[in-house]
Scaffold this motif. Structure first.
Motif, PDB file in Angstrom:
ATOM      1  N   ARG A 172     -24.945  -7.984 -23.777  1.00  0.00           N
ATOM      2  CA  ARG A 172     -24.890  -7.834 -22.326  1.00  0.00           C
ATOM      3  C   ARG A 172     -26.277  -7.766 -21.716  1.00  0.00           C
ATOM      4  O   ARG A 172     -26.530  -8.341 -20.658  1.00  0.00           O
ATOM      5  CB  ARG A 172     -24.078  -6.584 -21.938  1.00  0.00           C
ATOM      6  CG  ARG A 172     -23.958  -6.386 -20.420  1.00  0.00           C
ATOM      7  CD  ARG A 172     -23.269  -7.572 -19.758  1.00  0.00           C
ATOM      8  NE  ARG A 172     -23.327  -7.534 -18.300  1.00  0.00           N
ATOM      9  CZ  ARG A 172     -24.287  -8.065 -17.558  1.00  0.00           C
ATOM     10  NH1 ARG A 172     -25.321  -8.670 -18.136  1.00  0.00           N
ATOM     11  NH2 ARG A 172     -24.248  -8.008 -16.247  1.00  0.00           N
ATOM     12  N   THR A 173     -27.202  -7.089 -22.389  1.00  0.00           N
ATOM     13  CA  THR A 173     -28.569  -7.003 -21.879  1.00  0.00           C
ATOM     14  C   THR A 173     -29.209  -8.380 -21.798  1.00  0.00           C
ATOM     15  O   THR A 173     -29.889  -8.725 -20.823  1.00  0.00           O
ATOM     16  CB  THR A 173     -29.421  -6.093 -22.784  1.00  0.00           C
ATOM     17  OG1 THR A 173     -28.820  -4.796 -22.836  1.00  0.00           O
ATOM     18  CG2 THR A 173     -30.843  -5.972 -22.255  1.00  0.00           C
ATOM     19  N   GLU A 174     -28.983  -9.194 -22.806  1.00  0.00           N
ATOM     20  CA  GLU A 174     -29.614 -10.507 -22.888  1.00  0.00           C
ATOM     21  C   GLU A 174     -28.856 -11.589 -22.123  1.00  0.00           C
ATOM     22  O   GLU A 174     -29.374 -12.695 -21.915  1.00  0.00           O
ATOM     23  CB  GLU A 174     -29.697 -10.957 -24.357  1.00  0.00           C
ATOM     24  CG  GLU A 174     -30.528 -10.062 -25.254  1.00  0.00           C
ATOM     25  CD  GLU A 174     -29.761  -8.888 -25.860  1.00  0.00           C
ATOM     26  OE1 GLU A 174     -30.292  -8.203 -26.748  1.00  0.00           O
ATOM     27  OE2 GLU A 174     -28.608  -8.643 -25.430  1.00  0.00           O
ATOM     28  N   TYR A 189     -30.206 -15.355 -21.482  1.00  0.00           N
ATOM     29  CA  TYR A 189     -29.800 -16.281 -22.531  1.00  0.00           C
ATOM     30  C   TYR A 189     -28.917 -17.383 -21.945  1.00  0.00           C
ATOM     31  O   TYR A 189     -29.065 -18.567 -22.277  1.00  0.00           O
ATOM     32  CB  TYR A 189     -29.033 -15.542 -23.631  1.00  0.00           C
ATOM     33  CG  TYR A 189     -29.897 -14.865 -24.663  1.00  0.00           C
ATOM     34  CD1 TYR A 189     -31.237 -14.546 -24.421  1.00  0.00           C
ATOM     35  CD2 TYR A 189     -29.371 -14.511 -25.914  1.00  0.00           C
ATOM     36  CE1 TYR A 189     -32.007 -13.908 -25.375  1.00  0.00           C
ATOM     37  CE2 TYR A 189     -30.154 -13.888 -26.879  1.00  0.00           C
ATOM     38  CZ  TYR A 189     -31.463 -13.580 -26.602  1.00  0.00           C
ATOM     39  OH  TYR A 189     -32.225 -12.960 -27.564  1.00  0.00           O
ATOM     40  N   GLY A 190     -27.978 -16.990 -21.088  1.00  0.00           N
ATOM     41  CA  GLY A 190     -27.077 -17.976 -20.485  1.00  0.00           C
ATOM     42  C   GLY A 190     -27.827 -19.006 -19.666  1.00  0.00           C
ATOM     43  O   GLY A 190     -27.490 -20.195 -19.666  1.00  0.00           O
ATOM     44  N   LEU A 191     -28.852 -18.550 -18.957  1.00  0.00           N
ATOM     45  CA  LEU A 191     -29.699 -19.455 -18.167  1.00  0.00           C
ATOM     46  C   LEU A 191     -30.308 -20.530 -19.062  1.00  0.00           C
ATOM     47  O   LEU A 191     -30.344 -21.717 -18.703  1.00  0.00           O
ATOM     48  CB  LEU A 191     -30.793 -18.638 -17.476  1.00  0.00           C
ATOM     49  CG  LEU A 191     -31.832 -19.384 -16.651  1.00  0.00           C
ATOM     50  CD1 LEU A 191     -31.209 -20.012 -15.428  1.00  0.00           C
ATOM     51  CD2 LEU A 191     -32.962 -18.435 -16.244  1.00  0.00           C
ATOM     52  N   VAL A 192     -30.768 -20.126 -20.219  1.00  0.00           N
ATOM     53  CA  VAL A 192     -31.377 -21.074 -21.151  1.00  0.00           C
ATOM     54  C   VAL A 192     -30.323 -21.976 -21.793  1.00  0.00           C
ATOM     55  O   VAL A 192     -30.542 -23.174 -21.975  1.00  0.00           O
ATOM     56  CB  VAL A 192     -32.195 -20.320 -22.224  1.00  0.00           C
ATOM     57  CG1 VAL A 192     -32.700 -21.281 -23.305  1.00  0.00           C
ATOM     58  CG2 VAL A 192     -33.375 -19.596 -21.573  1.00  0.00           C
ATOM     59  N   TYR A 193     -29.148 -21.415 -22.101  1.00  0.00           N
ATOM     60  CA  TYR A 193     -28.100 -22.221 -22.734  1.00  0.00           C
ATOM     61  C   TYR A 193     -27.631 -23.362 -21.834  1.00  0.00           C
ATOM     62  O   TYR A 193     -27.430 -24.484 -22.292  1.00  0.00           O
ATOM     63  CB  TYR A 193     -26.908 -21.340 -23.116  1.00  0.00           C
ATOM     64  CG  TYR A 193     -27.150 -20.409 -24.276  1.00  0.00           C
ATOM     65  CD1 TYR A 193     -27.990 -20.774 -25.321  1.00  0.00           C
ATOM     66  CD2 TYR A 193     -26.540 -19.155 -24.330  1.00  0.00           C
ATOM     67  CE1 TYR A 193     -28.209 -19.910 -26.392  1.00  0.00           C
ATOM     68  CE2 TYR A 193     -26.752 -18.300 -25.395  1.00  0.00           C
ATOM     69  CZ  TYR A 193     -27.589 -18.671 -26.424  1.00  0.00           C
ATOM     70  OH  TYR A 193     -27.805 -17.824 -27.481  1.00  0.00           O
ATOM     71  N   ILE A 194     -27.454 -23.087 -20.535  1.00  0.00           N
ATOM     72  CA  ILE A 194     -26.994 -24.159 -19.654  1.00  0.00           C
ATOM     73  C   ILE A 194     -28.109 -25.188 -19.443  1.00  0.00           C
ATOM     74  O   ILE A 194     -27.847 -26.395 -19.358  1.00  0.00           O
ATOM     75  CB  ILE A 194     -26.475 -23.605 -18.303  1.00  0.00           C
ATOM     76  CG1 ILE A 194     -25.708 -24.699 -17.553  1.00  0.00           C
ATOM     77  CG2 ILE A 194     -27.597 -23.041 -17.440  1.00  0.00           C
ATOM     78  CD1 ILE A 194     -24.952 -24.189 -16.326  1.00  0.00           C
ATOM     79  N   GLY A 245     -24.058 -16.227 -16.852  1.00  0.00           N
ATOM     80  CA  GLY A 245     -23.903 -15.633 -18.180  1.00  0.00           C
ATOM     81  C   GLY A 245     -23.724 -14.133 -18.156  1.00  0.00           C
ATOM     82  O   GLY A 245     -23.030 -13.566 -19.009  1.00  0.00           O
ATOM     83  N   GLY A 246     -24.336 -13.476 -17.176  1.00  0.00           N
ATOM     84  CA  GLY A 246     -24.209 -12.027 -17.085  1.00  0.00           C
ATOM     85  C   GLY A 246     -22.798 -11.592 -16.783  1.00  0.00           C
ATOM     86  O   GLY A 246     -22.216 -10.749 -17.483  1.00  0.00           O
ATOM     87  N   SER A 254     -19.912  -9.741 -19.020  1.00  0.00           N
ATOM     88  CA  SER A 254     -19.226  -8.551 -18.504  1.00  0.00           C
ATOM     89  C   SER A 254     -17.716  -8.683 -18.684  1.00  0.00           C
ATOM     90  O   SER A 254     -17.035  -7.718 -19.033  1.00  0.00           O
ATOM     91  CB  SER A 254     -19.556  -8.347 -17.020  1.00  0.00           C
ATOM     92  OG  SER A 254     -20.846  -7.813 -16.853  1.00  0.00           O
ATOM     93  N   ALA A 255     -17.193  -9.875 -18.420  1.00  0.00           N
ATOM     94  CA  ALA A 255     -15.768 -10.107 -18.628  1.00  0.00           C
ATOM     95  C   ALA A 255     -15.411 -10.011 -20.112  1.00  0.00           C
ATOM     96  O   ALA A 255     -14.338  -9.506 -20.471  1.00  0.00           O
ATOM     97  CB  ALA A 255     -15.370 -11.472 -18.074  1.00  0.00           C
ATOM     98  N   LEU A 256     -16.313 -10.465 -20.980  1.00  0.00           N
ATOM     99  CA  LEU A 256     -16.095 -10.304 -22.416  1.00  0.00           C
ATOM    100  C   LEU A 256     -16.120  -8.824 -22.801  1.00  0.00           C
ATOM    101  O   LEU A 256     -15.374  -8.381 -23.680  1.00  0.00           O
ATOM    102  CB  LEU A 256     -17.165 -11.067 -23.205  1.00  0.00           C
ATOM    103  CG  LEU A 256     -17.161 -12.593 -23.050  1.00  0.00           C
ATOM    104  CD1 LEU A 256     -18.334 -13.205 -23.824  1.00  0.00           C
ATOM    105  CD2 LEU A 256     -15.843 -13.208 -23.513  1.00  0.00           C
TER     106      LEU A 256
END
Length: 448
Positions: free
Chosen positions: A204-206, A210-215, A375-376, A380-382
């Motif tokens: 959750r912290t990352e 991380y999501g920004l980089v993945y997309i 991603g954040g 959170s939903a996860l």
């Protein structure tokens, strides 16, 4: 005038003192106009008039006592914008700039962002004009307890699940959750971004960074490109910026600059993220302190006052991760002249409308925040799923799910852009893809 234009003009009159909200609404509504041409039933149902109005706005006072015994009063907000596809979900922001316009723009964007994740969560946002900087832990605790005492009346695991945002990290979430737990006498998942000790999720912290980089990695991949050897400029040095920089470096890029409100550090040899983490996550210091980690012989970095000047630097990829409207038209022109190839928004609406237009006209691959920083909230939903099932997934499992969500978002917005004749316009693609899911849910549920 068209139906969408009429609704937008009416909204501008009603909300003329809310510039950030009008900016977000203008960008979104103008881009979804083709949807109403294809789906006239939306207009007949008066869907857009309902979509632009929050379902609920809560504004309340937050009294608290500082360490000198003086009574302080701040203003608290919670905007519950749209629950058609699930319970309201969106962060809390504690910063002196917080006002109704900013919270409404964030909540309005959150509707589409949450929709794009593919998770069943609606859009909401909240916060206060309280600034945690310079406050003691006890002052922050007293403020959070007072804030939650009122907010408690409007949230719940199946109603509204807030999270952190600017000024609300794990410390603040802990204090807020503690007060909710104390009042309710039930250990609900009512705040995500919680500590691992009491139900939080790994990654959750990352997640946002991380999501920004993945997309962005998927956008690169679709163009037979990669992060390997790329130079990256990241504005900000908070949670999103730190972990976007970290993941970009893991994938072979070189992050040459990061900033905070005082200025930016630049190192052509690449920023060392562990030092940034210590400064920002442990010492709560200023970005300029980065230079203190090196002796004169090994110092290749420099500090430059004025954080906006960071966009004067030449880079392949830009990640604006600080705050709304940080990147204006002049900064966009500078990036274009320096041949930036990709820009992905880590913050919410960090580019002005002028900057967005300049970047898109220049052919920059531009991924807007509602897609790129989702991603954040996805993680959170996860976290909500793990807590409801009393499970704790491994770092690798959550990270894998996060990456799959971000890759799917890229292809959803890419497909929507192509379907409506706006190939590679990911602003329009994001708005259309996110809106259609919410619109269909609203249509199914009648005029409510």
């Amino acid at each position: 005038m068209s139906y969408v234009s009429d609704v937008l003009e009416d909204l501008k009159k009603k909300s003329e003192n809310q510039p950030e909200f009008i900016q977000a609404a203008t960008e979104i509504l103008e881009s979804i106009e083709p949807v109403f041409e294809k789906h006239p039933e939306y207009q007949k149902a008066g869907l857009l008039e309902r979509y632009v109005e929050p379902e609920r706005i809560v504004i309340f006072r937050v009294p608290w006592i500082d360490d000198e015994g003086k009574v302080r009063v701040n203003k608290g907000y919670r905007i519950q914008f749209n629950s058609a596809i699930g319970p309201y979900k969106g962060g809390l922001r504690f910063h002196e700039s917080v006002n109704l316009s900013i919270i409404k723009f964030l909540g309005f964007e959150q509707i589409l962002k949450n929709s794009l994740t593919g998770m069943n969560i609606g859009g909401g946002k909240g916060g206060s004009d309280f600034n945690p900087k310079g406050k003691s832990d006890n002052e922050i605790m007293r403020f959070c307890q007072s804030f939650m005492t009122e907010l408690y009346n409007y949230i719940g695991p199946d109603t509204d699940v807030p999270a952190g945002d600017i000024g609300v990290g794990s410390r603040e979430v802990g204090f807020l959750f503690g007060q909710y737990n104390r009042i309710s006498n039930e250990h609900h998942c009512v705040l995500t971004g919680s500590g691992l000790e009491y139900g939080g999720s790994l990654v959750r912290t990352e997640a946002t960074g991380y999501g920004l980089v993945y997309i962005t990695e998927e956008a690169l991949k679709q163009r037979n490109d990669s992060f390997q050897g790329k130079t990256v400029v990241v504005s900000g040095s908070g949670n999103v910026a730190i972990y976007a920089a970290e993941k970009a470096i893991m994938l072979g890029a070189k992050v040459i600059a990061m900033s905070d409100s005082s200025g930016y550090i630049y190192d052509e040899n690449g920023i060392q993220i562990p030092f940034i983490k210590e400064i920002k996550e442990i010492n709560y210091g200023r970005i300029s302190e980065y230079l203190d980690y090196f002796d004169d012989e090994n110092l290749t970095a420099k500090f430059v006052e004025g954080s906006n000047n960071i966009w004067d630097l030449k880079c392949d990829i830009a990640f604006p991760c600080a705050t709304q409207n940080e990147l204006d038209g002049d900064s966009a022109r500078k990036l274009v002249s320096n041949n930036v190839k990709y820009l992905s928004e880590g913050a919410n609406m960090p580019c002005t409308l002028e900057a967005t237009e300049i970047l898109q006209k220049a052919g920059v691959v531009y991924l807007p925040g509602k897609a790129a920083n989702a991603g954040g909230v996805a993680t959170s939903a996860l976290e909500m799923a793990q807590r409801s099932s009393k499970l704790c997934w491994s770092f690798e499992e959550v990270d894998s799910r996060l990456k799959a969500i971000m890759v799917n978002i890229y292809h959803c917005i890419d497909q929507a852009a192509k379907e409506y004749g706006f190939e590679e316009n990911y602003v329009i693609g994001s708005n259309i893809a996110g809106f259609i899911k919410v619109a269909n849910a609203m249509m199914a549920q009648g005029v409510v």
